[in-house]
Design a protein around this motif. Structure first.
Motif, PDB file in Angstrom:
ATOM      1  N   LEU A   1       0.849  -1.196   0.000  1.00 34.87           N
ATOM      2  CA  LEU A   1       0.000   0.000   0.000  1.00 34.87           C
ATOM      3  C   LEU A   1       0.880   1.240   0.000  1.00 34.87           C
ATOM      4  O   LEU A   1       1.888   1.280   0.709  1.00 34.87           O
ATOM      5  CB  LEU A   1      -0.891   0.017   1.256  1.00 34.87           C
ATOM      6  CG  LEU A   1      -1.939  -1.108   1.362  1.00 34.87           C
ATOM      7  CD1 LEU A   1      -2.423  -1.241   2.794  1.00 34.87           C
ATOM      8  CD2 LEU A   1      -3.104  -0.837   0.432  1.00 34.87           C
TER       9      LEU A   1
ATOM     10  N   LEU B   1       0.644   5.246   0.634  1.00 34.51           N
ATOM     11  CA  LEU B   1      -0.218   6.329   1.102  1.00 34.51           C
ATOM     12  C   LEU B   1       0.392   7.682   0.783  1.00 34.51           C
ATOM     13  O   LEU B   1       1.606   7.857   0.851  1.00 34.51           O
ATOM     14  CB  LEU B   1      -0.416   6.234   2.618  1.00 34.51           C
ATOM     15  CG  LEU B   1      -0.962   4.917   3.198  1.00 34.51           C
ATOM     16  CD1 LEU B   1      -1.118   5.045   4.702  1.00 34.51           C
ATOM     17  CD2 LEU B   1      -2.291   4.553   2.568  1.00 34.51           C
ATOM     18  N   ASP B   2      -0.482   8.672   0.466  1.00 29.81           N
ATOM     19  CA  ASP B   2       0.043  10.039   0.348  1.00 29.81           C
ATOM     20  C   ASP B   2       0.020  10.666   1.746  1.00 29.81           C
ATOM     21  O   ASP B   2      -0.392  10.023   2.729  1.00 29.81           O
ATOM     22  CB  ASP B   2      -0.751  10.853  -0.688  1.00 29.81           C
ATOM     23  CG  ASP B   2      -2.113  11.308  -0.186  1.00 29.81           C
ATOM     24  OD1 ASP B   2      -2.515  10.922   0.936  1.00 29.81           O
ATOM     25  OD2 ASP B   2      -2.797  12.065  -0.912  1.00 29.81           O
TER      26      ASP B   2
ATOM     27  N   GLN C   1      -3.456  10.693   3.594  1.00 28.08           N
ATOM     28  CA  GLN C   1      -3.881   9.335   3.962  1.00 28.08           C
ATOM     29  C   GLN C   1      -3.070   8.834   5.159  1.00 28.08           C
ATOM     30  O   GLN C   1      -3.624   8.225   6.088  1.00 28.08           O
ATOM     31  CB  GLN C   1      -3.700   8.381   2.784  1.00 28.08           C
ATOM     32  CG  GLN C   1      -4.685   8.601   1.644  1.00 28.08           C
ATOM     33  CD  GLN C   1      -4.362   7.706   0.464  1.00 28.08           C
ATOM     34  OE1 GLN C   1      -3.208   7.643   0.024  1.00 28.08           O
ATOM     35  NE2 GLN C   1      -5.352   7.018  -0.058  1.00 28.08           N
TER      36      GLN C   1
ATOM     37  N   THR D   1     -10.705   9.756  -3.963  1.00 27.32           N
ATOM     38  CA  THR D   1      -9.658  10.408  -3.153  1.00 27.32           C
ATOM     39  C   THR D   1      -8.944   9.431  -2.223  1.00 27.32           C
ATOM     40  O   THR D   1      -8.162   9.847  -1.372  1.00 27.32           O
ATOM     41  CB  THR D   1     -10.254  11.567  -2.312  1.00 27.32           C
ATOM     42  OG1 THR D   1     -11.346  11.068  -1.530  1.00 27.32           O
ATOM     43  CG2 THR D   1     -10.750  12.693  -3.204  1.00 27.32           C
ATOM     44  N   GLY D   2      -9.233   8.140  -2.352  1.00 22.35           N
ATOM     45  CA  GLY D   2      -8.454   7.146  -1.612  1.00 22.35           C
ATOM     46  C   GLY D   2      -8.968   6.804  -0.234  1.00 22.35           C
ATOM     47  O   GLY D   2      -8.210   6.335   0.619  1.00 22.35           O
ATOM     48  N   LYS D   3     -10.263   7.000  -0.006  1.00 26.65           N
ATOM     49  CA  LYS D   3     -10.821   6.628   1.315  1.00 26.65           C
ATOM     50  C   LYS D   3     -10.686   5.123   1.543  1.00 26.65           C
ATOM     51  O   LYS D   3     -10.343   4.677   2.634  1.00 26.65           O
ATOM     52  CB  LYS D   3     -12.297   7.035   1.419  1.00 26.65           C
ATOM     53  CG  LYS D   3     -12.553   8.531   1.436  1.00 26.65           C
ATOM     54  CD  LYS D   3     -13.952   8.896   1.914  1.00 26.65           C
ATOM     55  CE  LYS D   3     -15.055   8.397   0.998  1.00 26.65           C
ATOM     56  NZ  LYS D   3     -15.124   9.082  -0.299  1.00 26.65           N
ATOM     57  N   THR D   4     -10.941   4.337   0.484  1.00 22.18           N
ATOM     58  CA  THR D   4     -10.897   2.862   0.637  1.00 22.18           C
ATOM     59  C   THR D   4      -9.489   2.389   0.990  1.00 22.18           C
ATOM     60  O   THR D   4      -9.308   1.559   1.894  1.00 22.18           O
ATOM     61  CB  THR D   4     -11.377   2.183  -0.664  1.00 22.18           C
ATOM     62  OG1 THR D   4     -12.721   2.598  -0.911  1.00 22.18           O
ATOM     63  CG2 THR D   4     -11.338   0.680  -0.545  1.00 22.18           C
ATOM     64  N   THR D   5      -8.473   2.919   0.293  1.00 19.05           N
ATOM     65  CA  THR D   5      -7.068   2.540   0.591  1.00 19.05           C
ATOM     66  C   THR D   5      -6.733   2.890   2.036  1.00 19.05           C
ATOM     67  O   THR D   5      -6.082   2.118   2.749  1.00 19.05           O
ATOM     68  CB  THR D   5      -6.110   3.270  -0.368  1.00 19.05           C
ATOM     69  OG1 THR D   5      -6.482   2.949  -1.708  1.00 19.05           O
ATOM     70  CG2 THR D   5      -4.664   2.875  -0.132  1.00 19.05           C
ATOM     71  N   THR D   6      -7.205   4.061   2.468  1.00 12.76           N
ATOM     72  CA  THR D   6      -6.928   4.512   3.841  1.00 12.76           C
ATOM     73  C   THR D   6      -7.590   3.577   4.856  1.00 12.76           C
ATOM     74  O   THR D   6      -6.959   3.154   5.834  1.00 12.76           O
ATOM     75  CB  THR D   6      -7.441   5.961   4.034  1.00 12.76           C
ATOM     76  OG1 THR D   6      -6.960   6.765   2.957  1.00 12.76           O
ATOM     77  CG2 THR D   6      -6.980   6.541   5.353  1.00 12.76           C
TER      78      THR D   6
ATOM     79  N   PHE E   1      -6.730  10.313  -7.145  1.00  9.37           N
ATOM     80  CA  PHE E   1      -5.656   9.417  -7.569  1.00  9.37           C
ATOM     81  C   PHE E   1      -5.739   9.108  -9.057  1.00  9.37           C
ATOM     82  O   PHE E   1      -6.808   9.180  -9.671  1.00  9.37           O
ATOM     83  CB  PHE E   1      -5.680   8.140  -6.712  1.00  9.37           C
ATOM     84  CG  PHE E   1      -5.111   8.390  -5.339  1.00  9.37           C
ATOM     85  CD1 PHE E   1      -3.768   8.185  -5.079  1.00  9.37           C
ATOM     86  CD2 PHE E   1      -5.916   8.901  -4.325  1.00  9.37           C
ATOM     87  CE1 PHE E   1      -3.239   8.455  -3.826  1.00  9.37           C
ATOM     88  CE2 PHE E   1      -5.391   9.181  -3.070  1.00  9.37           C
ATOM     89  CZ  PHE E   1      -4.045   8.952  -2.824  1.00  9.37           C
TER      90      PHE E   1
END
Length: 736
Positions: free
Chosen positions: A316, A318-319, A322, A343-348, A481
């Motif tokens: 993973l 993260l920016d 995140q 905006t990457g909520k799921t990755t976070t 992203f």
């Protein structure tokens, strides 16, 4: 109109809620099947019916009863037959014969006036004689009450509810304060009580009427999402409703405050009037949020080292924002994570889950709707469920004291270290209060949502108010992203949210605008898209392509669209069962939606052989399914919802269902569809705003097609005038 007199031979079906009854009547001309609404009938009763004969496609000729009278049996054979039919519990045919032979034509007078004499009959003790007398008296009282209520235009079904609640006190209640009915009887609102009051002769400026009107206005405001009303708004709405001037409204408000029905609070230079229930829900919600906001200490270096390991192991990346969100979730007991699509909520969330998992912590995931929970499961690979199921719904939490309907509460809390709730913009105040009541301090609560979506259908503005309070850690993700940035749905959603112009050149792969100016032409295009164009394009069946519209009424409102779309997408066919109920046709194969929370509806999951392998209670506002069976004999519909849950509805309960080929944008919250079609022509400015358009666009996964007026689309982007809700959770949080 036909008049038929006879005895009730056999009650085939009865609905106690509304009195709808099917029975066989033995008349001089033979047996007749009768249908209609009856407050109370039993086998053996002598009835005089007025109605008309109708021909039912399955059951043949029936008498549809429009009015009826209960007649006292006149000859000895009739009296014996009535008593022996089971109409009076404890008296069978043999005992009825002995009673009638002893007392002859005087039988009913003896039962009503001298019931102790029944003990003269062999087989009847003094106690049994008393029990028989009570039954005869009860039935007489009920019939008398029904006749009294009918004078005021009260239906049979409503009359039964009123009699069961008040008994013999109903005469006193109706004469003194009929507005009590609105408080005590489900199905009676202010307007029904007001109509009854006007027939009885209660004055328009009666104190009872004004107080009841004020409560009704506050209830209506809650239906619009408000937690309170400023006093001048309440006064204005009440004057309009009641048709009287209210120069001394404070007097009536103080009376309601003394009765603990309202709370009056002066804040920010205005006087606010709350229904007590919602005031205390906000207050307790604020307190419980603070109780969860506990700092969780972990040395910085150790935390960063462990987080790096998780990122490497799970591959993973993260920016900065995140990364900050994950760190805040580790440090604090309460965190709000918000951001738009892509905006990457799921990755976070996934990183948080893997980190807490590596620490040996237990995790629960939930979302407000079945569809949102399913999406969360697919995105994280971790089991998610609806909030209602998480809290183990068991009753009706929407009644006063909102946690009473859940098995999980402060006495039986959730057993977990981490609780993550997605689609928080959909969570109203009552559900938030119930959720927090089941979360122990020491549990980390992570609230995830998009604050720019439409607010919850129920009262409150929970996510927005928590962020506004500035009392808890909030991380807002803004960077789109690369992969998400390839989708014009995502890019244009952010442009709409920022008020920027959107290019409508149809060069996109997933965002299309078809310019049309007439409602019927637009509907024709919508049908073609569903039947021919989109299923292949998005690799999904027509049933998964969702039409959304801003309004219920009008040429492109939900009601008209559903009637037309049903005709084309699920037309009548020989052998395909259907039933018209209150002017609406329900047909096997129809796409339908539950439109109110029903905590008592049972569902089950069955194998192909019909064996139940899972069951539970509760179907909720916004749940969508398909009619799998229309049973004309049993007079029921079967609907299959997500996760193969099957629910049986009696025909008379179908007011909770509506067709869902088209739904309002509001009802689409928390859902995602392979393809969305949005028909757009002009409509009310307050509704046709940026907030609504943004919500509609973000519901589409693979393809969005807008059909209609470009000028309406551009005006919606410019129109920021979303309806403000009167809520004060932010202030209650700040007070603590």
């Amino acid at each position: 109109m036909e008049t038929v007199t006879g005895y009730v031979e056999h009650v085939v079906y009865r609905n106690d809620e509304n009195g709808y009854t099917v029975f066989n009547l033995e008349s001089d001309d033979g047996e007749v099947t009768c249908v209609g609404s009856f407050h109370y009938i039993t086998e053996g009763e002598l009835l005089e019916l007025e109605g008309e004969y109708v021909n039912h496609s399955v059951y043949g000729t029936q008498l549809k009863v429009l009015s009826h009278k209960v007649k006292e049996p006149e000859d000895l054979v009739s009296i014996e037959r009535y008593l022996g039919s089971g109409a009076v519990k404890g008296i069978g045919a043999a005992l009825a014969g002995r009673i009638v032979r002893r007392f002859k034509e005087d039988t009913f007078r003896i039962m009503e006036e001298e019931p102790e004499r029944l003990a003269e009959i062999k087989g009847i003790s003094k106690r049994k004689a008393q029990e028989i007398a009570v039954q005869v008296e009860e039935k007489r009282d009920m019939r008398k009450a029904m006749l009294f209520l009918q004078k005021y235009g009260i239906s049979t079904a409503l009359g039964v509810k009123i009699y069961e609640y008040y008994g013999s006190k109903l005469y006193e209640v109706l004469q003194e304060n009929p507005y009590q009915l609105a408080d005590n009887i489900s199905g009676v609102g202010f307007k029904t009580a007001d109509e009854i009051a006007s027939r009885i002769g209660i004055h328009a400026d009666s104190d009872f009427r004004i107080r009841s009107g004020l409560v009704y206005v506050l209830q209506q405001a809650a239906g619009e999402g408000h937690i309170y009303l400023p006093q001048e708004v309440l006064a204005s709405r009440a004057e309009q409703l009641l048709g009287v001037q209210l120069p001394e409204i404070e007097k009536y408000i103080m009376d309601l405050c003394i009765d603990r029905r309202t709370v009056r609070k002066e804040e920010n230079g205005e006087i606010r009037i709350y229904p007590s229930h919602y005031y205390y829900l906000e207050l307790n919600t604020a307190r419980m949020l603070h109780d969860l906001d506990i700092d969780c200490e972990m040395p910085e270096e150790m935390m960063e080292q462990r987080l790096r390991k998780v990122e490497e192991r799970e591959q993973l990346k993260l920016d900065a924002m995140q990364h900050r969100a994950v760190v805040e979730s580790i440090r604090h007991g309460l965190l709000v994570l918000t951001g738009g699509p892509g905006t990457g909520k799921t990755t976070t969330i996934n990183t948080m889950i893997r980190f807490f998992e590596s620490e040996g912590m237990s995790i629960l995931l939930a979302a407000p709707t079945g569809r949102a929970a399913k999406r969360m499961t697919e995105a994280t690979g971790y089991k998610s469920q609806t909030i209602h199921r998480l809290l183990e719904v068991s009753g009706s939490p929407e009644e006063e004291g909102s946690v009473s309907g859940f098995q999980r509460n402060r006495d039986h809390p959730l057993e977990t270290d981490i609780l993550i709730i997605d689609e928080m913009s959909m969570v109203d105040l009552s559900l938030m209060h119930a959720l927090l009541s089941a979360v122990m301090p020491g549990t980390r609560l992570i609230l995830v949502g998009d604050v720019n979506q439409l607010p919850s259908v129920g009262p409150g503005s929970v996510l927005k108010d928590i962020i506004l309070s500035e009392c808890f850690p909030v991380v807002t993700l803004t960077r789109i992203f690369r992969q998400a940035g390839e989708s014009d749905i995502v890019v244009n959603a952010h442009k709409i949210n920022a008020g920027e112009p959107v290019v409508l050149d149809n060069q996109s792969r997933d965002f299309f605008f078809l310019r049309r100016q007439e409602a019927d032409v637009i509907i024709g295009v919508v049908i073609t898209l569903i039947q021919k164009k989109l299923p292949r394009y998005v690799d999904a069946p027509p049933s998964e392509i969702q039409v959304m519209t801003p309004t219920r009424k009008g040429l492109l409102g939900v009601e008209r669209l559903n009637t037309v779309l049903q005709r084309y997408l699920n037309p009548p066919e020989p052998g395909k069962e259907e039933k018209e109920i209150n002017g609406r046709i329900f047909r096997k194969g129809d796409k339908v939606m539950q439109i109110k929370n029903n905590y008592q509806l049972a569902w089950e999951v069955r194998t192909k052989y019909g064996v139940a392998v899972d069951q539970g209670m509760g179907v909720f506002n916004g749940d969508m399914g398909c009619i799998t069976e229309v049973n004309l004999y049993d007079e029921t519909l079967e609907v299959e919802y997500d996760e193969h849950r099957k629910v049986t509805y009696p025909f008379e309960s179908t007011e909770e269902l509506e067709l869902a080929y088209a739904i309002t944008v509001h009802k689409s919250q928390g859902s995602e569809y392979p393809a969305v079609i949005l028909p757009l022509l002009s409509g009310p400015r307050l509704l046709y705003n940026r907030n609504l358009l943004y919500t509609a666009v973000t519901r589409a996964k693979k393809c969005l097609t807008i059909v209609g007026s470009e000028s309406v689309f551009q005006e919606m982007i410019r129109n920021k005038s979303e309806q403000n809700r009167y809520t004060s959770l932010a202030e209650r949080i700040q007070e603590f």
